[in-house]
Design an enzyme around this catalytic site. Structure first.
Site, PDB file in Angstrom:
ATOM      1  N   ASP A 102       5.960  -9.527 -16.193  1.00 52.77           N
ATOM      2  CA  ASP A 102       5.604  -8.010 -15.972  1.00 52.77           C
ATOM      3  C   ASP A 102       6.533  -7.380 -14.967  1.00 52.77           C
ATOM      4  O   ASP A 102       6.627  -6.111 -14.859  1.00 52.77           O
ATOM      5  CB  ASP A 102       4.152  -7.754 -15.518  1.00 52.77           C
ATOM      6  CG  ASP A 102       3.854  -8.196 -14.167  1.00 52.77           C
ATOM      7  OD1 ASP A 102       4.630  -8.537 -13.398  1.00 52.77           O
ATOM      8  OD2 ASP A 102       2.612  -8.259 -14.087  1.00 52.77           O
ATOM      9  N   ASP A 135       0.929  -9.717  -5.388  1.00 51.63           N
ATOM     10  CA  ASP A 135      -0.292 -10.753  -5.415  1.00 51.63           C
ATOM     11  C   ASP A 135      -0.483 -11.257  -3.883  1.00 51.63           C
ATOM     12  O   ASP A 135      -0.666 -12.470  -3.788  1.00 51.63           O
ATOM     13  CB  ASP A 135       0.592 -12.114  -6.288  1.00 51.63           C
ATOM     14  CG  ASP A 135       0.519 -11.462  -7.678  1.00 51.63           C
ATOM     15  OD1 ASP A 135      -0.195 -10.481  -8.116  1.00 51.63           O
ATOM     16  OD2 ASP A 135       1.260 -12.410  -8.458  1.00 51.63           O
ATOM     17  N   ASP A 195       7.175 -13.452 -12.854  1.00 50.29           N
ATOM     18  CA  ASP A 195       6.133 -12.790 -13.743  1.00 50.29           C
ATOM     19  C   ASP A 195       7.134 -11.995 -14.606  1.00 50.29           C
ATOM     20  O   ASP A 195       7.792 -11.032 -14.102  1.00 50.29           O
ATOM     21  CB  ASP A 195       5.278 -12.098 -12.833  1.00 50.29           C
ATOM     22  CG  ASP A 195       4.095 -11.557 -13.486  1.00 50.29           C
ATOM     23  OD1 ASP A 195       4.223 -11.243 -14.606  1.00 50.29           O
ATOM     24  OD2 ASP A 195       3.020 -11.369 -12.805  1.00 50.29           O
ATOM     25  N   HIS A 247      -5.466 -14.004 -10.071  1.00 51.19           N
ATOM     26  CA  HIS A 247      -3.961 -13.992 -10.225  1.00 51.19           C
ATOM     27  C   HIS A 247      -3.377 -12.740  -9.673  1.00 51.19           C
ATOM     28  O   HIS A 247      -2.033 -12.957  -9.529  1.00 51.19           O
ATOM     29  CB  HIS A 247      -3.547 -13.659 -11.824  1.00 51.19           C
ATOM     30  CG  HIS A 247      -3.702 -12.306 -12.300  1.00 51.19           C
ATOM     31  ND1 HIS A 247      -3.273 -11.835 -13.540  1.00 51.19           N
ATOM     32  CD2 HIS A 247      -4.586 -11.156 -11.945  1.00 51.19           C
ATOM     33  CE1 HIS A 247      -3.421 -10.440 -13.698  1.00 51.19           C
ATOM     34  NE2 HIS A 247      -4.400 -10.242 -12.748  1.00 51.19           N
ATOM     35  N   HIS A 249      -0.605 -15.748 -13.250  1.00 55.33           N
ATOM     36  CA  HIS A 249       0.111 -16.036 -12.109  1.00 55.33           C
ATOM     37  C   HIS A 249      -0.628 -16.894 -11.307  1.00 55.33           C
ATOM     38  O   HIS A 249      -0.203 -17.372 -10.130  1.00 55.33           O
ATOM     39  CB  HIS A 249       0.580 -14.583 -11.538  1.00 55.33           C
ATOM     40  CG  HIS A 249       2.020 -14.913 -10.610  1.00 55.33           C
ATOM     41  ND1 HIS A 249       2.918 -13.829 -10.480  1.00 55.33           N
ATOM     42  CD2 HIS A 249       2.735 -16.022 -10.391  1.00 55.33           C
ATOM     43  CE1 HIS A 249       4.138 -14.455  -9.952  1.00 55.33           C
ATOM     44  NE2 HIS A 249       3.975 -15.706  -9.933  1.00 55.33           N
ATOM     45  N   HIS A 291       4.073  -6.868  -9.093  1.00 55.90           N
ATOM     46  CA  HIS A 291       2.886  -6.881  -8.073  1.00 55.90           C
ATOM     47  C   HIS A 291       3.236  -7.830  -6.992  1.00 55.90           C
ATOM     48  O   HIS A 291       3.912  -9.056  -7.029  1.00 55.90           O
ATOM     49  CB  HIS A 291       1.556  -7.386  -8.810  1.00 55.90           C
ATOM     50  CG  HIS A 291       1.267  -6.523 -10.018  1.00 55.90           C
ATOM     51  ND1 HIS A 291       1.557  -7.146 -11.221  1.00 55.90           N
ATOM     52  CD2 HIS A 291       0.588  -5.419 -10.340  1.00 55.90           C
ATOM     53  CE1 HIS A 291       1.333  -6.198 -12.227  1.00 55.90           C
ATOM     54  NE2 HIS A 291       0.493  -5.229 -11.520  1.00 55.90           N
ATOM     55  N   GLU A 340       2.743 -15.301 -17.059  1.00 53.69           N
ATOM     56  CA  GLU A 340       2.183 -13.838 -17.879  1.00 53.69           C
ATOM     57  C   GLU A 340       2.861 -13.532 -19.142  1.00 53.69           C
ATOM     58  O   GLU A 340       2.775 -12.404 -19.484  1.00 53.69           O
ATOM     59  CB  GLU A 340       2.199 -12.913 -16.666  1.00 53.69           C
ATOM     60  CG  GLU A 340       1.438 -13.109 -15.411  1.00 53.69           C
ATOM     61  CD  GLU A 340       0.041 -12.774 -15.487  1.00 53.69           C
ATOM     62  OE1 GLU A 340      -0.545 -12.387 -16.750  1.00 53.69           O
ATOM     63  OE2 GLU A 340      -0.607 -13.285 -14.504  1.00 53.69           O
ATOM     64  N   ASP A 383       8.339  -9.903  -9.336  1.00 53.72           N
ATOM     65  CA  ASP A 383       6.999  -9.384 -10.039  1.00 53.72           C
ATOM     66  C   ASP A 383       6.970  -7.810  -9.642  1.00 53.72           C
ATOM     67  O   ASP A 383       7.086  -7.300  -8.734  1.00 53.72           O
ATOM     68  CB  ASP A 383       5.865 -10.149  -9.205  1.00 53.72           C
ATOM     69  CG  ASP A 383       4.541 -10.378  -9.856  1.00 53.72           C
ATOM     70  OD1 ASP A 383       4.170  -9.162 -10.647  1.00 53.72           O
ATOM     71  OD2 ASP A 383       3.771 -11.225  -9.727  1.00 53.72           O
TER      72      ASP A 383
END
Length: 301
Positions: free
Chosen positions: A230, A128, A228, A141, A101, A126, A273, A124
């Site tokens: 994830d 970030d 992302d 990332h 990312h 996360h 990712e 995402d």
């Protein structure tokens, strides 16, 4: 969508923003899964600009100010910024394939200069939003959204020659379920809109996306989707760089993309990712392609 009948693809096979190998093969995995063929079947003119060259250090990890592979990430980010700037000037919808990312440092730098009030949907697990001071790992990332806000190492924040790329009020984070303490403080300090998994579970994806679309439509002149993989629960998408249990479902993600397609607010996108090493029969790359297709208007009927 007429202006977006041309799709400009740029791959960034980079895994320097973290330590787990494999996401550098993400662009190849998505192309192998049939991305170009899918887009062409939807009637798009597809221009694939290939991959940004990745320059890996030969003298080990750069630990300057706790930032792993700092100089290498800077170089790739600058090259991606330049490539996307050129692609946008030639016309078409920019579609970036990652890579980890941290590539969004370069992608948003290249895209944001074409808008006065670029909005971002950060889909995402996360946030970030770490900096060198708050990051538990030093992995870049986990920092790109903060960097695009102008927070972090000056060599990263000034990619593209201007700071900041984004305003906090023009960001919506969707699907977050792993947020560090420093990120939590920053979210509250800056007033960043976040729909965690709690909101998605409680209110449903339809309400979350309706709110997101309404919120960004009123204040932005373009929207970049940073997806992302994830964000999706690893039950559905096992081949990702940093899997976190309890994520968005496969169908919820399709619904989100379908609603964005209907809204016509998204003007660029990146999918990042994807890690084939951790995947099962390229399942996660296949899902990424299906989601790209939904975002660009593919319908069941």
């Amino acid at each position: 969508m007429d202006e977006q009948k041309k799709i400009s693809i740029v791959g960034v096979p980079m895994d320097l923003g973290q330590v787990r190998r494999g996401v550098d093969m993400g662009p190849s995995a998505m192309r192998y899964a049939g991305l170009l063929e899918e887009l062409k079947s939807q009637g798009f003119e597809v221009v694939d600009y290939g991959d940004i060259p990745i320059h890996r250090s030969t003298n080990g990890t750069n630990q300057e100010q706790k930032l792993r592979n700092l100089q290498e990430v800077i170089k790739v980010s600058e090259e991606l910024c330049t490539e996307l700037d050129k692609a946008i000037n030639k016309g078409g919808f920019p579609l970036v394939l990652g890579g980890d990312h941290s590539i969004s440092i370069g992608s948003i730098a290249g895209i944001s200069k074409h808008y006065k009030r670029l909005g971002v949907i950060w889909y995402d697990a996360h946030a970030d939003l770490n900096t060198a001071e708050t990051s538990p790992s030093g992995n870049i990332h986990g920092m790109p959204l903060a960097i695009n806000l102008g927070l972090g190492h000056k060599l990263l924040t000034k990619i593209g020659g201007y700071i900041p790329k984004l305003k906090p009020e023009n960001i919506v984070i969707i699907g977050a379920r792993s947020i560090d303490e420093g990120e939590r403080k920053l979210i509250k300090e800056k007033g960043i809109k976040v729909f965690t998994m709690h909101e998605i579970d409680r209110r449903g994806m339809t309400a979350v996306m309706e709110d997101t679309i309404h919120y960004l439509s009123d204040r932005t002149d373009g929207v970049h989707l940073s997806f992302d993989l994830d964000a999706i629960d690893p039950i559905y998408a096992p081949g990702v760089g940093t899997p976190v249990l309890g994520g968005v479902t496969y169908r919820e993600s399709h619904l989100a993309m379908e609603m964005l397609a209907e809204s016509e607010i998204v003007t660029s996108a990146e999918f990042v990712e994807v890690n084939p090493i951790l995947d099962h029969k390229n399942k996660t790359a296949d899902i990424a392609i299906e989601l790209v297709a939904s975002l660009l208007g593919k319908q069941l009927l």
